[in-house]
Structure formats: structure tokens, C-alpha cells
Design a protein around this motif. Structure first.
Motif, PDB file in Angstrom:
ATOM      1  N   SER A   3       0.826  -1.210   0.000  1.00 27.45           N
ATOM      2  CA  SER A   3       0.000   0.000   0.000  1.00 27.45           C
ATOM      3  C   SER A   3       0.865   1.267   0.000  1.00 27.45           C
ATOM      4  O   SER A   3       0.477   2.277  -0.589  1.00 27.45           O
ATOM      5  CB  SER A   3      -0.958  -0.001   1.197  1.00 27.45           C
ATOM      6  OG  SER A   3      -0.231  -0.077   2.410  1.00 27.45           O
ATOM      7  N   THR A  63       1.965  -5.547  -8.792  1.00 29.83           N
ATOM      8  CA  THR A  63       2.134  -6.948  -8.402  1.00 29.83           C
ATOM      9  C   THR A  63       3.067  -7.678  -9.361  1.00 29.83           C
ATOM     10  O   THR A  63       3.987  -8.379  -8.937  1.00 29.83           O
ATOM     11  CB  THR A  63       0.766  -7.660  -8.356  1.00 29.83           C
ATOM     12  OG1 THR A  63      -0.065  -7.006  -7.391  1.00 29.83           O
ATOM     13  CG2 THR A  63       0.911  -9.123  -8.004  1.00 29.83           C
ATOM     14  N   ARG A  96       1.939   1.793  -3.537  1.00 33.47           N
ATOM     15  CA  ARG A  96       0.807   2.318  -4.328  1.00 33.47           C
ATOM     16  C   ARG A  96       0.636   3.816  -4.098  1.00 33.47           C
ATOM     17  O   ARG A  96       0.368   4.570  -5.019  1.00 33.47           O
ATOM     18  CB  ARG A  96      -0.505   1.617  -3.965  1.00 33.47           C
ATOM     19  CG  ARG A  96      -0.747   0.253  -4.545  1.00 33.47           C
ATOM     20  CD  ARG A  96      -0.963   0.205  -6.044  1.00 33.47           C
ATOM     21  NE  ARG A  96      -1.932   1.091  -6.617  1.00 33.47           N
ATOM     22  CZ  ARG A  96      -3.212   0.827  -6.813  1.00 33.47           C
ATOM     23  NH1 ARG A  96      -3.709  -0.324  -6.454  1.00 33.47           N
ATOM     24  NH2 ARG A  96      -4.002   1.700  -7.382  1.00 33.47           N
ATOM     25  N   SER A 103      -1.009   0.644 -11.795  1.00 30.31           N
ATOM     26  CA  SER A 103      -2.161  -0.174 -11.441  1.00 30.31           C
ATOM     27  C   SER A 103      -1.722  -1.238 -10.424  1.00 30.31           C
ATOM     28  O   SER A 103      -0.545  -1.591 -10.334  1.00 30.31           O
ATOM     29  CB  SER A 103      -2.748  -0.855 -12.677  1.00 30.31           C
ATOM     30  OG  SER A 103      -1.859  -1.844 -13.158  1.00 30.31           O
ATOM     31  N   GLN A 104      -2.682  -1.735  -9.687  1.00 29.27           N
ATOM     32  CA  GLN A 104      -2.394  -2.780  -8.706  1.00 29.27           C
ATOM     33  C   GLN A 104      -1.816  -4.013  -9.391  1.00 29.27           C
ATOM     34  O   GLN A 104      -0.860  -4.620  -8.904  1.00 29.27           O
ATOM     35  CB  GLN A 104      -3.665  -3.144  -7.943  1.00 29.27           C
ATOM     36  CG  GLN A 104      -3.441  -4.165  -6.855  1.00 29.27           C
ATOM     37  CD  GLN A 104      -4.652  -4.318  -5.962  1.00 29.27           C
ATOM     38  OE1 GLN A 104      -5.455  -3.406  -5.828  1.00 29.27           O
ATOM     39  NE2 GLN A 104      -4.784  -5.471  -5.353  1.00 29.27           N
TER      40      GLN A 104
END
Length: 112
Positions: free
Chosen positions: A37, A52, A40, A47-48
Motif C-alpha cells: 500500500s 504486483t 501504491r 495499477s495494482q
């Protein structure tokens, strides 16, 4: 991740570090371990899914370490390995080059 075609060391570096976010991830992790987080928040335009994928790729090649703490909910931190920390010189150099390029572009726009 694709495999190197030519066997050239530069191609290998670009294969591993190329893309929009991987060097930026290393830049932020140079300051110390961060949670997903936190990354981010530091990089709001990623983007998530891409975060990842890039973290997994850097972990797979041994530049990033993922540590899971046995808590509820589980706490996961990402940090650079010793090999990942060795990229500091490259990250600093790329930052310097980026600053020079921005100044050059601004100078050209003002002259036009």
C-alpha cells in the motif's frame, strides 16, 4: 519474463529492469522496506496488477525480497536484496539524466 535473445549484458539488464515502473520501484525501495500500500501511494499512476507483476518479476530475479510477518491480517513488506541495493548508482545516474533531459526539453519549448 522474456528470455535474452542476443546474450548481450545490456539486453539482459533491459529485460530485467526495462518497462515503466521497475527502476522507479527500486528507487523507492532504496529508502528501506515498504508495504504494498505504501508503494501504491508513492506511485499513484501504477495499477495494482502492474505493481504486483513488477514486484514478482524483481523478486524472481533476486533484486527484491518479500517478507511475510505472521500477524492477523498478514503484514507483507518488500525490500531490496544486497544485489538490488547495488543498483543505487544506476538509479542515481538515471535520475540525473532525467533531470537534464527535462531541462533540455523545457529550454527547447521556451525557445520555440
Amino acid at each position: 519474463m522474456k528470455e535474452s535473445v542476443s546474450g548481450c549484458p545490456l539486453e539482459e539488464a533491459m529485460r530485467i529492469l526495462g518497462g515503466r515502473w521497475r527502476i522507479v520501484l527500486i528507487y523507492y525501495l532504496l529508502d528501506g522496506p515498504m508495504r504494498f500500500s505504501d508503494l501504491r501511494r508513492a506511485m499513484p499512476n501504477i495499477s495494482q496488477r502492474m505493481l504486483t507483476l513488477d514486484l514478482r518479476a524483481l523478486e524472481q530475479v533476486g533484486l527484491v525480497k518479500r517478507t511475510i510477518y505472521p500477524e492477523v491480517p498478514p503484514k507483507v513488506e518488500y525490500s531490496l536484496t544486497e544485489e538490488g541495493r547495488r543498483l543505487k548508482t544506476l538509479v542515481d545516474l538515471m535520475g540525473d539524466i532525467g533531470e537534464r533531459l527535462l531541462q533540455y526539453q523545457q529550454g527547447r519549448q521556451q525557445a520555440a
